[in-house]
Design an enzyme around this catalytic site. Structure first.
Site, PDB file in Angstrom:
ATOM      1  N   ARG A 140       0.839  -1.194   0.000  1.00  0.00           N
ATOM      2  CA  ARG A 140       0.000   0.000   0.000  1.00  0.00           C
ATOM      3  C   ARG A 140       0.879   1.251   0.000  1.00  0.00           C
ATOM      4  O   ARG A 140       1.976   1.259   0.576  1.00  0.00           O
ATOM      5  CB  ARG A 140      -0.878  -0.022   1.247  1.00  0.00           C
ATOM      6  CG  ARG A 140      -1.910   1.093   1.368  1.00  0.00           C
ATOM      7  CD  ARG A 140      -2.948   1.014   0.288  1.00  0.00           C
ATOM      8  NE  ARG A 140      -4.139   1.828   0.616  1.00  0.00           N
ATOM      9  CZ  ARG A 140      -4.926   2.377  -0.294  1.00  0.00           C
ATOM     10  NH1 ARG A 140      -4.682   2.217  -1.583  1.00  0.00           N
ATOM     11  NH2 ARG A 140      -5.988   3.068   0.073  1.00  0.00           N
TER      12      ARG A 140
ATOM     13  N   THR B 129      -9.566   0.526 -10.005  1.00  0.00           N
ATOM     14  CA  THR B 129      -8.619  -0.382  -9.399  1.00  0.00           C
ATOM     15  C   THR B 129      -8.645  -1.581 -10.322  1.00  0.00           C
ATOM     16  O   THR B 129      -9.401  -1.611 -11.284  1.00  0.00           O
ATOM     17  CB  THR B 129      -9.091  -0.704  -7.953  1.00  0.00           C
ATOM     18  OG1 THR B 129      -9.058   0.502  -7.191  1.00  0.00           O
ATOM     19  CG2 THR B 129      -8.251  -1.745  -7.260  1.00  0.00           C
TER      20      THR B 129
ATOM     21  N   THR C 218      -4.052  -0.713  -7.463  1.00  0.00           N
ATOM     22  CA  THR C 218      -4.839   0.500  -7.678  1.00  0.00           C
ATOM     23  C   THR C 218      -3.967   1.736  -7.823  1.00  0.00           C
ATOM     24  O   THR C 218      -2.816   1.764  -7.378  1.00  0.00           O
ATOM     25  CB  THR C 218      -5.810   0.706  -6.496  1.00  0.00           C
ATOM     26  OG1 THR C 218      -6.697   1.791  -6.785  1.00  0.00           O
ATOM     27  CG2 THR C 218      -5.063   0.988  -5.204  1.00  0.00           C
TER      28      THR C 218
ATOM     29  N   ASN D 141      -6.214   4.415  -7.284  1.00  0.00           N
ATOM     30  CA  ASN D 141      -7.401   5.035  -6.694  1.00  0.00           C
ATOM     31  C   ASN D 141      -8.406   5.398  -7.780  1.00  0.00           C
ATOM     32  O   ASN D 141      -8.944   4.501  -8.412  1.00  0.00           O
ATOM     33  CB  ASN D 141      -7.051   6.223  -5.803  1.00  0.00           C
ATOM     34  CG  ASN D 141      -8.172   6.548  -4.812  1.00  0.00           C
ATOM     35  OD1 ASN D 141      -8.936   5.660  -4.433  1.00  0.00           O
ATOM     36  ND2 ASN D 141      -8.277   7.786  -4.408  1.00  0.00           N
TER      37      ASN D 141
ATOM     38  N   ASP E  39      -7.652   8.682   0.278  1.00  0.00           N
ATOM     39  CA  ASP E  39      -8.168   7.582   1.099  1.00  0.00           C
ATOM     40  C   ASP E  39      -7.906   7.781   2.587  1.00  0.00           C
ATOM     41  O   ASP E  39      -8.404   7.031   3.417  1.00  0.00           O
ATOM     42  CB  ASP E  39      -7.581   6.248   0.641  1.00  0.00           C
ATOM     43  CG  ASP E  39      -8.380   5.628  -0.493  1.00  0.00           C
ATOM     44  OD1 ASP E  39      -9.422   6.190  -0.866  1.00  0.00           O
ATOM     45  OD2 ASP E  39      -7.963   4.579  -1.007  1.00  0.00           O
TER      46      ASP E  39
ATOM     47  N   SER F 249      -7.527   0.989   2.996  1.00  0.00           N
ATOM     48  CA  SER F 249      -7.906   0.522   1.662  1.00  0.00           C
ATOM     49  C   SER F 249      -9.132  -0.369   1.742  1.00  0.00           C
ATOM     50  O   SER F 249      -9.356  -1.047   2.753  1.00  0.00           O
ATOM     51  CB  SER F 249      -6.748  -0.269   1.030  1.00  0.00           C
ATOM     52  OG  SER F 249      -7.158  -0.886  -0.176  1.00  0.00           O
ATOM     53  N   SER F 250      -9.912  -0.380   0.677  1.00  0.00           N
ATOM     54  CA  SER F 250     -11.035  -1.317   0.568  1.00  0.00           C
ATOM     55  C   SER F 250     -10.655  -2.594  -0.174  1.00  0.00           C
ATOM     56  O   SER F 250     -11.473  -3.511  -0.270  1.00  0.00           O
ATOM     57  CB  SER F 250     -12.203  -0.641  -0.163  1.00  0.00           C
ATOM     58  OG  SER F 250     -12.699   0.457   0.569  1.00  0.00           O
TER      59      SER F 250
ATOM     60  N   GLY G 151     -13.426  -1.394  -7.327  1.00  0.00           N
ATOM     61  CA  GLY G 151     -14.730  -0.799  -7.092  1.00  0.00           C
ATOM     62  C   GLY G 151     -14.824   0.098  -5.883  1.00  0.00           C
ATOM     63  O   GLY G 151     -15.911   0.278  -5.337  1.00  0.00           O
ATOM     64  N   GLY G 152     -13.693   0.664  -5.405  1.00  0.00           N
ATOM     65  CA  GLY G 152     -13.776   1.557  -4.260  1.00  0.00           C
ATOM     66  C   GLY G 152     -14.401   0.851  -3.066  1.00  0.00           C
ATOM     67  O   GLY G 152     -14.114  -0.309  -2.776  1.00  0.00           O
TER      68      GLY G 152
END
Length: 581
Positions: free
Chosen positions: A115, A388, A406, A408, A430, A459-460, A479-480
């Site tokens: 990340r 992403t 990603t 973003n 984020d 993060s998702s 997909g966020g």
């Protein structure tokens, strides 16, 4: 060190759109060594590998790497770096990723955290307008929006510890495609057109995406020689080829010239992290998923724990949706309250993952009435695009990678860092940059996800494995904030016995605590009387355009067959199975 140019393979034969001629079908197929289609029985007997990604060129890069003796990790590196070239609107070298790896020889599952992180000089004031309201431009566009990339360090770490091939070999398809060019997908062309005015702010961005000042077309040839040179530096020197030396100096020079705050020390201090995945049992299946700084794995585990004693198969459709949504609501409330970078924040993981905690949450669900988010204890916030990509891989030996990468939002920050050719992310958005105010995906956050130098933003991304006695699945999606509910729905669908193509194609619903509504994908087959019943229970319903781009591999160990499926919402994707010798 091997000269990467010496390892270059000739480009595979391509059709007019740049996709290998023998890769045209979106359905998973099994190929014999001769290239002819195998019968279903032949496919069972063959040693097969399966790859599902968002782009056919990337999928082929993965198989090319497997054919050179690589494993699933090497293939994931080839897929991911190729996507950096052909799908820059969604991921790339200037972004980050989260990956689950399963080693078949030892049975070990591990998680790679690549990340992005905040630069040391991050200042929340940079993301505020003079009146104190959020400045969406600085949080989404330009170098202030960009965290220190983790992707190059992550692939170098994965290669060195879990790959079979030198990193230089796994990078060859991406380098070749960047140098020789490719026909851009419709999604890339549309993304460049959509962000054209922002891209024109910076000469390097305009030069990369609009050479000669013109928007690209699907019929044209798109080349990326600057990124090819940066990839070659990574191939030759590993992570140091990106985070130190000439590439690092050019990154910092370009960022500073455009008003950013990166330093050479920010880059040199970046490290990929190896973390322990979250594991839980649900309905006789083992679920392996992403730990923080992903919020997705905690949320998925919490939702499954809430539903554990609920027999969803005995519920009518309205009540099934009711239980799913109420589980989503509670998990996202905790997402906003507790989650952040575990290196900076003490997260009550034992509580959040406890079945006893889930029991208490379940007791608050009314059987015939929607819970209003305002009724739940409020999130403590101190005075809260979707682009992403995901790829799923199972090799012939049973090694598995579920990897979500990603930058973003679409085309990230739109800022290309000078001569590096690297498009930077806009992941700073984020963070909870302005406490109590939503980010680009409508998510709230508090002090746990506040920006601090060296900290990784929440993060998702939710790469996951679902492992049963006879079947397993490798699952993930972009997909966020909807990534979490997409993966949750996919896990339930797999446990219900659905195939890879059925899982990727199923219509989606989403709830994320705030806004307090159920988002329902347009074209959903939910009958009108079910929608009416949900409204009578107190739900606000919102019809929304399609979202996500799921890629799934399912392995039926009883028959020996592997099936790879790409999301039918994405015409550029390819889920494919190939024989490996």
């Amino acid at each position: 060190m091997i000269d990467p140019r010496a390892l270059r393979l000739p480009a595979p034969p391509t059709s007019r759109n740049g996709i290998p001629r023998w890769c045209g079908a979106l359905l998973a197929v099994a190929l014999l060594a001769s290239g002819s289609l195998a019968s279903a029985q032949d496919a069972v007997r063959q040693r097969t590998a399966a790859i599902a990604s968002a782009n056919a060129l990337a999928t082929q890069a993965g198989f090319e790497t497997l054919a050179r003796g690589g494993n699933a990790v090497d293939a994931a590196i080839a897929v991911g770096t190729t996507l950096s070239v052909v799908q820059p609107e969604a991921s790339g070298m200037g972004g980050g990723f989260l990956a689950l790896i399963h080693d078949a020889a030892t049975g070990k599952d591990t998680f790679i955290d690549a990340r992005e992180m905040a630069p040391q000089a991050v200042d929340s004031k940079d993301y505020l307008k003079p009146d104190g309201t959020p400045n969406r431009d600085t949080s989404l566009n330009g170098p202030l929006a960009a965290g220190i990339p983790g992707f190059p360090a992550g692939v170098a770490y994965m290669s060195g510890k879990y790959g079979k091939l030198p990193l230089s070999v796994a990078l060859q398809p991406a380098i070749r495609i960047a140098e020789q060019g490719f026909h851009p997908s419709g999604a890339l062309v549309r993304s460049i057109g959509h962000k054209a005015e922002v891209l024109r702010r910076w000469p390097a961005s305009s030069a990369k995406f609009m050479p000669d000042g013109k928007l690209p077309t699907a019929d044209g040839l798109f080349r990326d020689p600057n990124q090819a040179r940066t990839l070659q530096a990574l191939a030759a020197k590993g992570a140091d080829g990106f985070y130190k030396g000439a590439v690092a100096r050019e990154l910092v020079r370009a960022v500073h010239a455009a008003g950013g705050t990166w330093t050479l020390q920010d880059l040199a201090s970046y490290r990929a992290r190896e973390r322990t995945p979250i594991t839980l049992d649900y309905a006789g299946y083992k679920v392996v998923t992403a730990p923080p700084p992903s919020s997705g794995g905690v949320a998925v585990a919490e939702m499954l724990n809430i539903l554990a004693p609920v027999d969803l198969s005995r519920l009518d459709q309205a009540h099934r949706i009711h239980w799913l949504v109420e589980a989503m609501r509670r998990a996202f409330r905790d997402h906003n309250e507790y989650l952040g970078d575990p290196d900076f924040v003490k997260i009550p993981m034992d509580m959040l993952l406890s079945p006893y905690y889930a029991d208490g949450l379940r007791q608050s669900i009314l059987p015939e009435q929607a819970t209003k988010s305002a009724w739940l204890p409020s999130v403590s916030v101190n005075p809260p695009g979707m682009h992403t990509t995901h790829y799923s891989i199972v090799d012939a030996d049973g090694n598995m990678v579920s990897m979500t990468a990603t930058v973003n939002t679409t085309l990230g920050s739109s800022f290309v860092a000078g001569g590096t050719g690297i498009l930077l992310n806009n992941e700073m958005d984020d963070f909870a940059l302005v406490p109590g105010k939503p980010n680009a995906f409508g998510l709230l956050g508090g002090s746990a996800n506040a920006p601090v130098g060296g900290k990784r933003m929440l993060s998702s991304m939710t790469p996951s494995f679902v492992i049963g006695k006879d079947r397993l699945a490798v699952i993930g999606s972009p997909g966020g904030s909807t990534i979490i509910t997409q993966v949750f729905g996919a896990i339930l669908a797999f446990i219900d016995g659905k195939s890879a193509s059925e899982i990727t194609a199923q219509k989606r619903i989403h709830h994320q605590f705030m806004p307090d509504r159920i988002d329902i994908e347009k074209g959903s087959d939910i009958p009108a009387d079910v929608l009416a019943k949900l409204k009578a229970m107190g739900y606000e319903l919102n019809q929304d355009d399609s979202w996500g781009n799921m890629n799934v591999v399912v392995w039926d160990k009883k028959t020996g067959t592997k099936t790879a499926a790409s999301d039918p919402r994405n015409p550029s994707g390819l889920g494919k199975v190939e024989t490996i010798h």
